[in-house]
Design a protein around this motif. Structure first.
Motif, short mmCIF file in Angstrom:
data_model
loop_
_atom_site.label_atom_id
_atom_site.label_comp_id
_atom_site.label_asym_id
_atom_site.label_seq_id
_atom_site.Cartn_x
_atom_site.Cartn_y
_atom_site.Cartn_z
N UNK A 149 0.84 -1.19 0.00
CA UNK A 149 0.00 0.00 0.00
C UNK A 149 0.88 1.24 0.00
N UNK A 150 0.28 2.38 -0.37
CA UNK A 150 0.98 3.66 -0.39
C UNK A 150 2.28 3.55 -1.19
N UNK A 151 3.38 4.04 -0.65
CA UNK A 151 4.65 4.04 -1.40
C UNK A 151 5.22 2.64 -1.59
N UNK A 152 4.75 1.67 -0.82
CA UNK A 152 5.25 0.30 -0.97
C UNK A 152 4.87 -0.31 -2.31
N UNK A 153 4.03 0.36 -3.05
CA UNK A 153 3.67 -0.12 -4.39
C UNK A 153 4.78 0.15 -5.41
#
Length: 265
Positions: A98-102
């Motif tokens: 999710x978020x920047x972990x994508x």
């Protein structure tokens, strides 16, 4: 003989410069001990993060920025040292991402692990005689964690006035308030200024270290979208615009720290 003498002088000058550094990791333990004993009792903990910043800006932007700004703040304060940058912070769920972990390269840790790291760091500095521990968070997502840890430790240490923890939220708030206002005064719109990796973010990085930004990609960055991790338009970014933020962050932080320390003492 002359060469040896020159090398000796250069070595002595390097040692003297190192001993006067504001950065903890550049000092020996005895130098830190002596600095604390002679009044350097404030320690700044710069908190960055390793996250995507669009195709045009490096993953370690927050880390470089936080270290530089903390150093400038410490120099202005005159009685502060800068701890090593915390580069591992909460960035969103790892699985599912999710978020920047994508985006490739982002590193995330759980809130509990992050708070534990903050807490242990503050306890370490209290043990060494520092009287004021200051969290400087360069990223918006963990400001609440800084506050939580500071509140918890100050409550625990309420009967021991020797050390206090300060979550300096003003350091980050400047980038969302007066810095944005200054950019708008230059004629830039909310969309261009952006929320992440846009004009404001990219300009601030350029003002700190131009190598953080890929100039060859910046020229065509107006085509970047949220799918690229960009929320705004970095194309008009410049170090000159970023300097508006640098000055405001340093001045606001110095004033806020001095006020907090006076209140504690």
């Amino acid at each position: 003989m002359l060469c040896l003498a020159a090398l000796l002088v250069a070595s002595q000058l390097t040692h003297a410069a190192g001993a006067q550094s504001h950065y903890l990791e550049e000092l020996t333990w005895t130098e830190v001990r002596d600095r604390v004993a002679t009044g350097t009792t404030t320690v700044l903990i710069p908190i960055g993060g390793t996250e995507q910043n669009g195709p045009h800006m490096v993953l370690g932007k927050h880390n470089v920025r936080a270290r530089f700004l903390a150093g400038e703040i410490a120099q202005r304060l005159g009685n502060a040292l800068v701890a090593p940058v915390m580069a591992y912070v909460p960035e969103g769920s790892i699985h599912p991402p999710a978020a920047h972990m994508r985006f490739s390269g982002t590193i995330s840790i759980p809130d509990a692990a992050f708070e534990s790291m903050l807490e242990s760091t503050a306890r370490s500095f209290k043990q060494h005689g520092f009287r004021d521990v200051v969290f400087l968070g360069d990223h918006g997502s963990y400001q609440k964690n800084e506050e939580k840890v500071a509140t918890r430790l100050n409550r625990e240490w309420s009967r021991d006035a020797s050390c206090q923890v300060h979550a300096l939220l003003d350091y980050y708030k400047v980038t969302q308030t007066s810095y944005i206002a200054a950019l708008k005064a230059k004629g830039h719109s909310d969309y261009v200024i952006g929320l992440h990796a846009g004009l404001a973010d990219t300009s601030l990085a350029l003002a700190v270290d131009k190598s953080l930004v890929r100039s060859e990609l910046l020229a065509n960055s107006a085509r970047f979208t949220q799918k690229d991790g960009v929320y705004g338009d970095p194309h008009p970014s410049s170090a000159e615009l970023g300097q508006l933020g640098v000055v405001r962050i340093i001045e606001t932080s110095v004033g806020a720290i001095q006020s907090a320390v006076r209140a504690h003492r």
